[in-house]
Design a protein around this motif. Structure first.
Motif, short mmCIF file in Angstrom:
data_model
loop_
_atom_site.label_atom_id
_atom_site.label_comp_id
_atom_site.label_asym_id
_atom_site.label_seq_id
_atom_site.Cartn_x
_atom_site.Cartn_y
_atom_site.Cartn_z
N CYS A 1 -7.10 6.66 1.58
CA CYS A 1 -6.07 7.12 2.51
C CYS A 1 -4.77 7.48 1.79
O CYS A 1 -4.08 8.43 2.16
CB CYS A 1 -5.79 6.06 3.55
SG CYS A 1 -5.53 4.41 2.85
N CYS A 2 -4.44 6.69 0.75
CA CYS A 2 -3.14 6.84 0.10
C CYS A 2 -3.03 8.15 -0.70
O CYS A 2 -1.96 8.74 -0.75
CB CYS A 2 -2.87 5.68 -0.83
SG CYS A 2 -2.82 4.09 0.00
N GLU B 1 0.84 -1.20 0.00
CA GLU B 1 0.00 0.00 0.00
C GLU B 1 0.88 1.25 0.00
O GLU B 1 1.88 1.33 0.71
CB GLU B 1 -0.89 -0.03 1.25
CG GLU B 1 -1.81 1.16 1.35
CD GLU B 1 -2.73 1.10 2.56
OE1 GLU B 1 -2.96 -0.01 3.09
OE2 GLU B 1 -3.21 2.17 2.98
N TYR C 1 -3.63 2.56 -4.81
CA TYR C 1 -3.70 2.09 -3.42
C TYR C 1 -2.62 1.04 -3.22
O TYR C 1 -1.87 1.08 -2.26
CB TYR C 1 -5.10 1.52 -3.17
CG TYR C 1 -5.34 1.02 -1.77
CD1 TYR C 1 -5.21 1.86 -0.67
CD2 TYR C 1 -5.76 -0.30 -1.55
CE1 TYR C 1 -5.45 1.40 0.62
CE2 TYR C 1 -6.02 -0.75 -0.27
CZ TYR C 1 -5.86 0.09 0.81
OH TYR C 1 -6.11 -0.36 2.07
N CYS D 1 0.51 3.98 1.44
CA CYS D 1 0.69 4.49 2.81
C CYS D 1 1.79 3.73 3.56
O CYS D 1 2.52 4.32 4.36
CB CYS D 1 -0.61 4.36 3.62
SG CYS D 1 -1.87 5.54 3.14
#
Ligand SMILES: [Zn+2]
Length: 671
Positions: free
Chosen positions: A435-436, A358, A406, A360
């Motif tokens: 989120c990423c 991911e 992602y 993140c």
């Protein structure tokens, strides 16, 4: 109240406080941080790779994200704040981590503002901050899923009860963004909201049960709370950060996925959800910078070796598995076997097509290695940071800056007969997993702050890219340097001294671990001592205006192998040049074949080739391959049939994949 007074004191002594609060990690007073951060505005990209990326960031990505997060029909993030503030009636929509992602965009805007002083950014940020202040409860609590329920709903308060809620993730990003905003603008409006949050958390944890207290997924708040401590110097925040780490692993219901089945003091390997893991490790590194507790460093180093030597992709990507189980290799006991997801796998378990990696988690790898570098001055951490930046972080955003990944797989094959939970196509908005996108948005606005550090001994040059540096040494003297380079396409780097301290001073230039045969000239005279790869070369002298350091790092095309214990890459090679990992995409095959049919001819005459993809210049690498002419159809196995049918191929930097036709891609190739 005490903190309000502190803030006013800081405002009163504005300049002093501002000067001490520098960079993404304001560690100037951190006793165990060897290297100190520079101010957000002290390094400005002037040309080349990172300037181009910064322009894409400020012209495309930031405005796009701001719009998107205000578009109620797509993201609903800003709408949640409006509803929580009572300005509109409605329900919370979108993922529960939406607030945190909005704060990340704010952090990116503040970082860009530090450089370009765009009044529009300032205005937008002030408008959003006024909204946060309106949403925030009197006790400092702010989290729209809960506040909307309190205001409009029937469920009643449920604060901090959900073990897997993203409450602290949201608050963590708020605190980090507020510290960056304060350092970028000198304004305290966002910081005051963040102080309310930090005070709330301090009071909450005073009375919370261990079960509640350890609730922390994707724990961005460890970094956030330590940063608050650094900004307002309230010792309660350091106490809070310490307690939050200590409480982990002390209850019976912890999980490996959340890194809290056992206390951190017993953890020596990377496990579980890779974003949570890397955020935890980065937060602990922050705590260590303040406390110097040996056990924390000992475990961080052990976990780092586990990741860097056994669990990290060649791209710097982290988290091999969509799903797995833990703990592995124990006596079979179904009662203790747990599911893990988006997680680190076993040592050497690094699948390519099903890699989760991911964005993140890869950003978390940067955050963690950056902090390890600052604690130790060791170039091995800079190597990982650079690797992740150029490959698995940059791959998270399209070349035009408005579509995101992602996952960052290392192979995409159309023939794979199953659908993975997240696709392989870049998207403008990744519903439920966005989120990423804001994470890569804030990170790419901040690369300049990672480029240099200062220490008592001198200046550390970590990342290369044309820029203008103007900072102060730790003894308060002005240091100004002009860096010129076409890195990462070319390994020639020039550092021209514009202003230097009066006394002798060291400049530590990084010699990347991947390089061989680098040389350094000072004012045209070649240094005769040995230049060691994977270290900082210390250049100490009385510098004067006009002095020129010239660094030459050869960048041949390199064929890379993986440790044979990595089953998925056996008898395969990947191509690297400088810090860039290359890949093969369908668009760059001279004949239409499946990507997995291409065998690399390692005796090819590998040549660089300037290319343009989506108006961005990249350096491709041309080579030859062979085509496996097998038609596999339904077969699982067949007799070996070596092919001599050749094909021309061009490899492109991995970060630029997926920007043209959506077809197939691979990093590793059989040879
Ligand atoms: Zn993410």
């Amino acid at each position: 109240m005490k903190n309000k007074i502190l803030i006013s004191m800081f405002s009163f002594f504005g300049l002093v406080a501002f000067a001490q609060n520098k960079g993404l990690t304001a560690n100037s007073d951190s006793p165990h941080a060897k290297l100190k951060s520079l101010g957000l505005q002290e390094v400005v990209w002037t040309d080349g790779f990172w300037k181009e990326q910064f322009d894409v960031e400020t012209q495309n990505t930031l405005p796009y994200m701001w719009e998107l997060y205000h578009n109620d029909s797509v993201s609903h993030a800003y709408a949640n704040f409006k509803i929580a503030a009572g300005l509109e009636k409605g329900k919370h929509a979108g993922p529960s981590f939406h607030d945190g992602d909005f704060y990340k965009i704010m952090e990116g805007m503040a970082s860009a503002y530090a450089i370009n002083k765009d009044p529009e950014l300032d205005k937008q940020m002030d408008e959003a901050i006024a909204m946060f202040a309106q949403v925030q409860r009197k006790d400092g609590y702010i989290n729209t899923p809960v506040l909307i329920e309190e205001r409009w709903g029937t469920l009643g308060p449920e604060e901090l009860q959900k073990q897997l809620g993203f409450e602290k993730y949201n608050m963590g990003h708020l605190m980090t963004a507020a510290c960056v905003h304060y350092r970028a603008t000198g304004k305290t409006n966002f910081l005051e909201v963040a102080e309310g949050v930090a005070d709330f958390l301090y009071d909450f944890y005073k009375k919370a049960s261990p079960e509640l207290a350890r609730n922390a997924i994707c724990p961005s708040h460890y970094m956030g709370i330590v940063e608050m401590y650094r900004t307002v110097k309230d010792p309660r925040y350091l106490e809070l950060a310490n307690n939050l780490i200590d409480i982990r692993g002390t209850t019976d219901d912890g999980t490996d996925d959340n890194q809290d089945r056992i206390p951190f003091s017993e953890q020596t390997e990377a496990m579980g959800h890779a974003v949570r893991a890397n955020y935890l490790y980065a937060g602990i590194a922050d705590l260590y910078a303040e406390t110097g507790e040996e056990k924390l460093m000992e475990n961080l180093q052990s976990i780092w070796e586990d990741v860097a030597y056994r669990k990290m992709y060649i791209t710097g990507g982290c988290g091999a598995l969509y799903d797995g189980v833990s703990p592995d290799g124990t006596v079979y006991d179904p009662s203790i076997v747990q599911k893990i997801h988006q997680a680190y796998g076993r040592p050497f378990q690094l699948p390519n097509a099903t890699a989760h990696t991911e964005t993140c988690a890869n950003i978390g790898n940067v955050l963690w290695n950056w902090r390890m570098l600052q604690l130790t001055g060791d170039a091995k951490y800079t190597d990982v940071m650079e690797l992740a930046f150029y490959n698995s972080v940059l791959s998270g955003v399209s070349l035009e800056g408005t579509e995101f990944c992602y996952n960052n797989p290392l192979n995409v094959s159309k023939d794979l007969p199953f659908k993975q939970r997240w696709g392989h196509e870049r998207e403008g908005y990744i519903a439920w997993s966005n989120c990423c996108a804001p994470n890569v948005t804030r990170t790419l606005a901040q690369v300049n702050n990672y480029a240099y550090n200062v220490s008592e001994n001198g200046l550390y040059v970590n990342l290369y890219g044309s820029n203008h540096l103007k900072t102060e040494t730790l003894s308060g003297e002005i240091l100004e340097i002009e860096q010129t380079t076409n890195y990462p396409w070319d390994g020639k780097i020039t550092l021209k001294i514009v202003k230097a301290p009066k006394k002798a001073f060291s400049i530590f230039t990084r010699i990347p671990g991947w390089s061989e045969g680098s040389s350094i000239k000072i004012n045209n005279a070649t240094l005769d001592h040995e230049i060691q790869s994977g270290s900082y070369a210390e250049l100490n002298r009385k510098w004067k205006k006009g002095d020129v350091i010239e660094l030459h790092i050869p960048m041949p095309v390199r064929l890379m192998q993986a440790n044979p214990l990595v089953e998925e890459t056996k008898s395969q090679v990947a191509v690297k040049r400088g810090p860039l990992v290359y890949c093969l995409e369908t668009d760059d095959l001279s004949q239409k074949v499946n990507i997995n049919q291409v065998v690399l001819d390692i005796d090819s005459n590998f040549k660089t080739k300037p290319m343009t993809i989506k108006n961005r210049a990249v350096l491709g690498i041309t080579a030859r391959g062979f085509i496996e002419n097998q038609d596999w159809d339904k077969a699982l196995y067949k007799p070996l049939n070596l092919s001599k049918k050749s094909i021309d191929i061009t490899l492109i930097p991995y970060y630029s994949w997926g920007n043209r036709n959506v077809e197939e891609m691979t990093v590793w190739m059989p040879y």
